[in-house]
Design a protein around this motif. Structure first.
Motif, PDB file in Angstrom:
ATOM      1  N   GLU A   1       0.831  -1.207   0.000  1.00  9.48           N
ATOM      2  CA  GLU A   1       0.000   0.000   0.000  1.00  9.48           C
ATOM      3  C   GLU A   1       0.865   1.257   0.000  1.00  9.48           C
ATOM      4  OE1 GLU A   1      -2.738  -0.337   3.276  1.00  9.48           O
ATOM      5  OE2 GLU A   1      -3.710  -2.095   2.400  1.00  9.48           O
TER       6      GLU A   1
ATOM      7  N   TRP B   1       2.214   1.702  -3.478  1.00  8.84           N
ATOM      8  CA  TRP B   1       1.172   2.247  -4.354  1.00  8.84           C
ATOM      9  C   TRP B   1       1.012   3.749  -4.119  1.00  8.84           C
ATOM     10  CZ3 TRP B   1      -1.712   1.563  -8.564  1.00  8.84           C
ATOM     11  CH2 TRP B   1      -2.754   2.455  -8.773  1.00  8.84           C
ATOM     12  N   GLU B   2       0.910   4.146  -2.854  1.00 10.59           N
ATOM     13  CA  GLU B   2       0.710   5.563  -2.533  1.00 10.59           C
ATOM     14  C   GLU B   2       1.849   6.425  -3.057  1.00 10.59           C
ATOM     15  OE1 GLU B   2      -0.186   6.028   1.631  1.00 10.59           O
ATOM     16  OE2 GLU B   2      -1.913   4.685   1.484  1.00 10.59           O
TER      17      GLU B   2
ATOM     18  N   ALA C   1       1.511   6.450  -6.924  1.00  4.33           N
ATOM     19  CA  ALA C   1       0.262   7.094  -7.336  1.00  4.33           C
ATOM     20  C   ALA C   1       0.303   8.610  -7.205  1.00  4.33           C
ATOM     21  CB  ALA C   1      -0.904   6.531  -6.518  1.00  4.33           C
TER      22      ALA C   1
ATOM     23  N   ALA D   1      -2.002   8.131 -11.228  1.00  4.84           N
ATOM     24  CA  ALA D   1      -3.148   7.325 -10.778  1.00  4.84           C
ATOM     25  C   ALA D   1      -4.458   7.952 -11.253  1.00  4.84           C
ATOM     26  CB  ALA D   1      -3.144   7.178  -9.262  1.00  4.84           C
TER      27      ALA D   1
ATOM     28  N   TRP E   1      -0.659  -0.895 -11.731  1.00  5.66           N
ATOM     29  CA  TRP E   1      -0.523  -1.674 -10.507  1.00  5.66           C
ATOM     30  C   TRP E   1       0.855  -1.427  -9.917  1.00  5.66           C
ATOM     31  CZ3 TRP E   1       3.664  -4.416 -11.907  1.00  5.66           C
ATOM     32  CH2 TRP E   1       3.773  -4.864 -13.220  1.00  5.66           C
ATOM     33  N   VAL E   2       0.966  -1.719  -8.636  1.00  9.06           N
ATOM     34  CA  VAL E   2       2.255  -1.749  -7.946  1.00  9.06           C
ATOM     35  C   VAL E   2       2.222  -2.993  -7.074  1.00  9.06           C
ATOM     36  CG1 VAL E   2       3.827  -0.596  -6.342  1.00  9.06           C
ATOM     37  CG2 VAL E   2       2.431   0.780  -7.901  1.00  9.06           C
ATOM     38  N   ARG E   3       3.243  -3.798  -7.206  1.00 14.11           N
ATOM     39  CA  ARG E   3       3.307  -5.007  -6.383  1.00 14.11           C
ATOM     40  C   ARG E   3       4.739  -5.224  -5.920  1.00 14.11           C
ATOM     41  NH1 ARG E   3       1.126  -7.699 -11.455  1.00 14.11           N
ATOM     42  NH2 ARG E   3       2.928  -7.967 -12.778  1.00 14.11           N
TER      43      ARG E   3
ATOM     44  N   ALA F   1       6.239  -1.387 -10.560  1.00 17.69           N
ATOM     45  CA  ALA F   1       5.057  -0.618 -10.976  1.00 17.69           C
ATOM     46  C   ALA F   1       4.806  -0.855 -12.456  1.00 17.69           C
ATOM     47  CB  ALA F   1       5.276   0.872 -10.717  1.00 17.69           C
TER      48      ALA F   1
END
Length: 164
Positions: free
Chosen positions: A11, A14-15, A18, A31, A38-40, A48
Motif C-alpha cells: 500500500e 502504491w501511494e 500514485a 493514478a 498496478w504496484v506489487r 510498478a
C-alpha cells in the motif's frame, strides 16, 4: 493468511507511485489518469506497471523515471514495467482526475463515447462556464493528446483532453 506488513508495504508503494504528477498536465497524477496500472512487491522490489497514454507519448520515459524515483524515495528498491496491452483509454481517468482537469481549465474527455468520438468533434462543455456552445479550433492543443477549443458563451479558449 496475508502478511500484514507485506500488505502495508504494498500500500505504501502504491501511494508513493500514485502521487507522481503527470509532467504535461501536472494537476493530475499518474493514478488519476489511470496510467499507473498496478504496484506489487516482488522479492522485496516494488514493481510498478505503467501504460503510456499512446505509443508515441513524449512523456512516457519521464513518467517511468518519476515513478521509479518516487518508489526509491519511499525506501523501496524499484522497477517500472511498461504495459502496452490493453492499451490505455481515457475511460481509465478517474472521476477525481476528471474534476482536477476541469478545475485546471482543461475539459475532460467525453465519457462513454466509444470509438465514435474519434471521428468528428464531440460536444465538449467549457471547463470555465459549463456551456456546450463550444467549437474546436485545432485538432491539437498544447500537447498531442489535447485539442484546442473555444467557448462561444464566455469566449474563453481551452484545451480538451481527447478521447482515446
Amino acid at each position: 493468511m496475508v502478511n500484514v506488513c507485506h500488505q502495508e508495504s504494498a500500500e505504501a508503494a502504491w501511494e508513493a507511485a500514485a502521487a507522481v504528477p503527470d509532467p504535461e498536465v501536472p494537476c493530475v497524477t499518474v493514478a488519476d489518469l489511470g496510467i499507473l496500472r498496478w504496484v506489487r512487491l516482488e522479492d522485496g522490489v516494488a514493481v510498478a506497471g505503467v501504460t503510456p497514454t499512446y505509443s508515441g507519448c513524449p512523456a512516457t520515459l519521464a513518467i517511468e523515471f518519476a515513478v521509479e524515483q518516487a518508489l526509491r524515495e519511499a525506501g523501496f528498491e524499484a522497477r517500472v514495467e511498461r504495459v502496452m496491452s490493453p492499451p490505455w483509454t481515457t475511460d481509465w481517468i478517474t472521476a477525481e482526475g476528471r474534476e482536477k482537469l476541469r478545475d485546471y481549465g482543461i475539459a475532460p474527455p467525453v465519457e462513454s463515447g466509444g470509438k465514435a468520438t474519434l471521428f468528428g468533434a464531440p460536444t465538449v462543455a467549457c471547463p470555465r462556464c459549463g456551456s456546450t456552445d463550444t467549437e474546436r479550433l485545432s485538432e491539437f492543443g498544447s500537447t498531442p493528446c489535447k485539442a484546442h477549443y473555444r467557448c462561444k458563451a464566455c469566449a474563453e479558449p481551452f484545451d480538451y483532453f481527447k478521447c482515446l
